[in-house]
Design an enzyme around this catalytic site. Structure first.
Site, PDB file in Angstrom:
ATOM      1  N   ASP A 307       0.866  -1.174   0.000  1.00  0.00           N
ATOM      2  CA  ASP A 307       0.000   0.000   0.000  1.00  0.00           C
ATOM      3  C   ASP A 307       0.905   1.228   0.000  1.00  0.00           C
ATOM      4  OD1 ASP A 307      -2.214   1.875   0.547  1.00  0.00           O
ATOM      5  OD2 ASP A 307      -3.349   0.091   1.097  1.00  0.00           O
ATOM      6  N   HIS A 341       1.569   1.869  -3.240  1.00  0.00           N
ATOM      7  CA  HIS A 341       0.529   2.628  -3.935  1.00  0.00           C
ATOM      8  C   HIS A 341       0.970   4.063  -4.165  1.00  0.00           C
ATOM      9  CE1 HIS A 341      -3.098  -0.186  -2.909  1.00  0.00           C
ATOM     10  NE2 HIS A 341      -2.179  -0.752  -3.650  1.00  0.00           N
TER      11      HIS A 341
END
Length: 567
Positions: A307, A341
């Site tokens: 993430d 991310h």
């Protein structure tokens, strides 16, 4: 640019000069002390350093066995309690140490020797359900593998490794794995979703995820009410709440059930040469989430996670606004981020605000987004005074630089085959949940490979304001998309884009200065401007003749909307 960071070391105050490099590229050197480029940057407040007595408490003296089979939870507890009585260091020697949750105490430095592997047990029942925080709101979750609450003067140091047994907690989407990996995972146990497209560690994990997906999460803060979905309640791996004078240095932390390093409402944080590693498919496995924290230094770290990489947060929606504590006064430098991310991220839970953040000399490789600033209606909060100088990126899947106040909504940037004009976002009334982004200074950025170089997407009721991007070379499919923004300045920016119809797109924005823009010769269209609220757009020091057409205006826009001064 330069800032001064006052550091208290063992009672003596030292002064660290934070220098920002003058040009992009790994060979660029720091600015010399006293450079005039630092004139607009204030001095940051002191960052108080943790310090510990020399007394050492060896884990083995408290019954610990490094065989990978013996559960050493009680040995860790005894060693930390003994150390806390007078302060000092708990030494974890080389070896494989299986354990349940570790709870830190005041004046304790947990030190992992080189070759030490602290393996947290995959037995989820060892992690009690507790009242804590999840994604910016009060919640019931499983106890973190490493935690501390209301502590002062704590450390985790050394060149050993923590492994959080995250595979025992995290669901996995079939699309994230190849067929061999998927079959191996299914054969390991767990349960599948009804469509057989997602794997869950247990039926309790599946049930909890289904409740969350249906928008019916349990609002209780009584741990007993969650016993049937406890496996869904994945813990953050290193959770520090309301702690002061924190030193995190040199260790590797990996395989986290959820967020990896999460200081909440903490002050005086030093995070140095820490490596965080999680599988790229690991859901919610942010490397670092600084939430409502004050005063700190992050340097020399390496993050490779599933993430966001370096993330600034301050609470979610009403609870975050009520808390009202921004993350502020941080320096982030000399750090590499892979497969995240976002490389450096603010939001989306930023309802308490963020300010006075300085980022320099960072490298992002293979992240979805490079510089990622995201929020949404309902958040509220003000993000301001963010300085970035010296970021290099490669293989960015999405945007190199992203400002997005429409996060989690349908992407208004058109897909292949759709209209090339951005969709119009309907306005809503201003209220306490209206977020604000303003006062960003970004310079000396390179990106080799992205879908979009720069995306600025504000709200019609609250535009993104006062953004400066200077000295950048961005190689991407699309160049600039700018929606609902004001006082945006690009200076000496190269938009090396393959989609040149147009190179730059501006909608419902005003006071936009495009100064010294370089782009691919032979571009179909340099600039398209749409939206009846667009005005005062200036192109200067730019060779507009390299494009087949310089400007295209939308309906109802006068020619004076765009003023050009050719190079």
């Amino acid at each position: 640019m330069k800032s001064t960071l006052m550091v208290l070391l063992g009672g003596a105050t030292a002064c660290l000069t934070v220098a920002f490099r003058p040009a992009a590229g790994p060979s660029a050197q720091p600015l010399p002390t006293g450079s005039s480029a630092a004139a607009d940057l204030p001095n940051l407040p002191p960052v108080l350093q943790a310090s510990f007595p020399k007394d050492t408490f060896n884990l083995t003296k408290y019954g610990a066995v490094a065989d990978g089979q013996t559960l050493n939870t009680e040995a860790f507890r005894k060693a930390i309690e003994a150390c806390a009585a007078s302060g000092g260091t708990v030494l974890v020697p080389r070896g494989l140490w299986l354990t349940g949750p570790i709870t830190l105490k005041n004046n304790v430095n947990l030190h992992l020797a080189a070759g030490a592997l602290v393996q947290f047990t995959a037995d989820r029942s060892q992690y009690p359900l507790i009242k804590t925080s999840w994604e910016g709101e009060d919640a019931i979750r499983s106890q973190a593998p490493i935690s501390g609450v209301d502590l002062t003067n704590i450390g985790i140091t050394g060149k050993g490794t923590f492994d959080g047994a995250g595979d025992a907690w995290r669901p996995v989407k079939k699309s994230k794995l190849n067929e061999t990996q998927w079959q191996k995972l299914v054969a390991s146990g767990g349960v599948l979703s009804e469509k057989k497209d997602a794997w869950y560690p247990s039926a309790a994990s599946l049930k909890g995820n289904q409740l969350a997906a249906a928008g019916t999460p349990r609002k209780s803060l009584n741990p007993a009410d969650f016993a049937d979905i406890r496996d869904f309640l994945r813990p953050n791996m290193l959770s520090l709440t309301r702690c002061k004078q924190i030193l995190l240095e040199d260790f590797t932390i990996q395989n986290s059930p959820a967020w990896t390093i999460h200081p909440l409402l903490c002050e005086n944080i030093t995070l140095r040469r820490v490596t965080a590693k999680n599988p790229w498919y690991g859901q919610n496995t942010d490397a670092l989430d600084l939430e409502s924290c004050r005063n700190g230094l992050v340097e020399g770290c390496t993050f490779d996670v599933g993430d966001d990489g370096i993330c600034i947060k301050s609470g979610r929606d009403e609870q975050g606004r009520k808390r009202g504590v921004p993350t502020e006064n941080f320096i982030v430098r000399d750090t590499k981020v892979y497969h995240a991310h976002g490389g450096f991220v603010i939001g989306s839970e930023m309802s308490g605000g963020a300010r006075n953040i300085y980022v320099s000399n960072c490298t992002f490789m293979g992240t979805d987004v490079g510089l990622r600033f995201k929020t949404a209606r309902g958040r509220g909060g003000v993000v301001e005074n963010i300085f970035v100088d010296g970021v290099d990126m490669t293989d960015i899947a999405g945007e190199a630089i992203l400002f997005d106040m429409y996060y989690a909504a349908k992407d208004p940037v058109p897909l292949l085959g759709e209209s090339t004009a951005p969709l119009v976002i309907a306005p809503q009334p201003l209220n306490e949940g209206t977020p604000q982004f303003k006062g960003f200074r970004i310079k000396n950025v390179t990106c080799k490979g992205a879908t979009t170089g720069i995306l600025v997407r504000g709200l019609p009721e609250m535009s993104i304001k006062d953004i400066s991007i200077e000295n950048a070379v961005l190689e991407s499919k699309k160049g600039l998309v700018c929606q609902e923004a004001e006082n945006i300045r690009l200076k000496n920016v190269a938009l090396i884009s393959t989609d040149t119809a147009p190179v730059m797109e501006v909608q419902n924005s005003h006071n936009i200065a495009l100064d010294g823009i370089r782009y691919t010769s032979g571009a179909e269209l340099l600039l398209r401007v749409t939206g009846d609220r667009s005005q005062d757009i200036r192109i200067t020091n730019t060779n507009t003749k390299l494009a087949k057409k310089d400007v295209q205006l939308g309906d109802k826009l006068a020619k004076k909307t765009v003023l050009m001064s050719q190079k």
